[in-house]
Scaffold this motif. Sequence first.
Motif, mmCIF file in Angstrom:
data_model
loop_
_atom_site.group_PDB
_atom_site.id
_atom_site.type_symbol
_atom_site.label_atom_id
_atom_site.label_comp_id
_atom_site.label_asym_id
_atom_site.label_seq_id
_atom_site.Cartn_x
_atom_site.Cartn_y
_atom_site.Cartn_z
ATOM 1 N N ASP B 246 -17.799 78.178 97.869
ATOM 2 C CA ASP B 246 -16.424 77.777 97.594
ATOM 3 C C ASP B 246 -15.499 78.329 98.647
ATOM 4 O O ASP B 246 -14.643 77.648 99.183
ATOM 5 C CB ASP B 246 -15.968 78.319 96.229
ATOM 6 N N ARG B 299 -9.493 71.403 93.758
ATOM 7 C CA ARG B 299 -9.221 72.775 94.163
ATOM 8 C C ARG B 299 -8.096 73.380 93.344
ATOM 9 O O ARG B 299 -8.132 74.549 92.970
ATOM 10 C CB ARG B 299 -8.842 72.805 95.646
ATOM 11 N N GLN B 302 -9.236 74.353 90.124
ATOM 12 C CA GLN B 302 -9.954 75.620 90.306
ATOM 13 C C GLN B 302 -8.972 76.787 90.276
ATOM 14 O O GLN B 302 -9.242 77.833 89.679
ATOM 15 C CB GLN B 302 -10.672 75.569 91.651
#
Lengths: 125, 428
Positions: B246, B299, B302
Amino acid sequence: MLKKKILIIDDEESFCRLVKLNLEETGKYEVRAETQSVNAIRAVKEFKPDLILLDIVMPNVDGGEISQKLKSDEAFKNIPIVFLTAIVTEREVSDQKGIIAGRPFLAKPVPLDKLIYCIEQNTLA
Amino acid sequence: MIEDDRLVAKLIQDMLAKVDEINCETEWFERLAPALDRLAKNDIDVVLLDLFLPDSAGIDTLVKVQTRCPVIPILVLTGLDDESTALKAMQSGAQDYLVKGREDVFHFIRAIRYAIERKRIQEALKRTLSEMEEQVAARTSDLTAANAQLSAEVEERQKAEEALKQAYTELKETQSRFIQAAKMQVVGGLASGVAHEVKNPLAIISQGVEFLNKKLPLDDENVSLTLKYINDAVMRANDIITGLLDFASLSKLDVSPHDLKIVLENSLLLVKHQFVKNHIQLNEDIGAGIPQISIDKNRIEQVFLNLFMNSADAMPSGGALNISMRVENIPATGEGVGRRKGDILKPEEKVVVVRVEDTGTGIPQEIIDKVFDPFFTTKRGKGGTGLGLSIVKNIMEMHGGKVDIANKKEGGTRATLIFRIQDQASVS
């Protein structure tokens, strides 16, 4: 009960053997392992699997090429293929709801129950 | 000759006529006025002047003649007892004075000659002086102009130097960002290779554990515990690898316009169930008029998830999670706020601010500066990889935004996310 035939194509021999052991332990599957990607098509022809677990990164011929070859062959294009590979992360797979570029994906390492679930999802009962 | 005494005039005329060395023509006037008219022609070489005339007297006579013909030498004719006037006349510019009745002819001639010569020299000197003055003035004005130009140039140079310094600073910043990006690229390349090579052995171990779990006697507690430890370790290693991937794969963003509200809601959906279970109350305060912004949806989800999980971890026995989203103006000052292109945020810029606050244990003051450091975690051994917040920071910065974490005065922690609305990070 008729066992489903699973062909696993992966250059890691120990991985293949363990998956075979674990799947066959359930009593529901008959598993053939192929570690030489050059022999993949022959294995499919001989074994006639109900589902193929396909690794991607392999020497000589990679999973992508094998998948292409199978899809362009009338005899094999309907066999479901599940990519089982370390090049994706679990998040990438779940972000795409388990399908990348139209194909079901499983990210290694994969828990056995998830593997079995995926096999059942992609084969006829 | 301007002289009203005929006798004197005759004497002088005779004297001058007798001299062979000089050839002179004499014109005689008894009064000033006609003499002045004659002088206007400017062809006279010397004037012999009696200061006391019927139509003018004293120094004034001299002045009048000088005014009429400034370049012709004047010799003043004075009486025997009139030397003081004569001297005054000299001071006023007469070349010489001659006392009537006292001079002999040679003295006379010499005086006239000297007078002419002196006057010529004086005039030449005056001319030279005025020429010099002109030159000096010209040079001075040249110098002044040159000086002004130099000052202007210096100012230009200073401005250029300032601009250069600024450009250099910006260049350095760009360079360091470039180096950072290049490092990320290298890490990215390495990471995916490493990840693949590590995940394969992990997959083998985990399949092996699954098999042994079925085959080994599980009535032996140590056997089952051992297998559990191995499995947990595999999971942990896998998390680290995933975190690393990541972190490393942040060289590319997949950006498109999104409704940030919806992205937030999606992220909340993923944790709502767990929140309810842990007695965490959820409060949302979403402002009006939140515009669509260009983001990498996955993202940013996330990012939200990471903050929610951190807050949940800080409230093990329940609490409240307050989330707000509003369009705000950036205040004029503050870190990272400035007018230059390299600064992340411009003052008065409109941004979307998301605040995630919890009523948890807060972050100890001594570590609050480290929370964004990669691999820094307070949850090692409990599944913490220490990469979460460093990834959050990277993601926000790649979007051209900011993240800040601080403790609230009343307890708990507040994470502030700032999203730019315009002029966002480019897709790399």
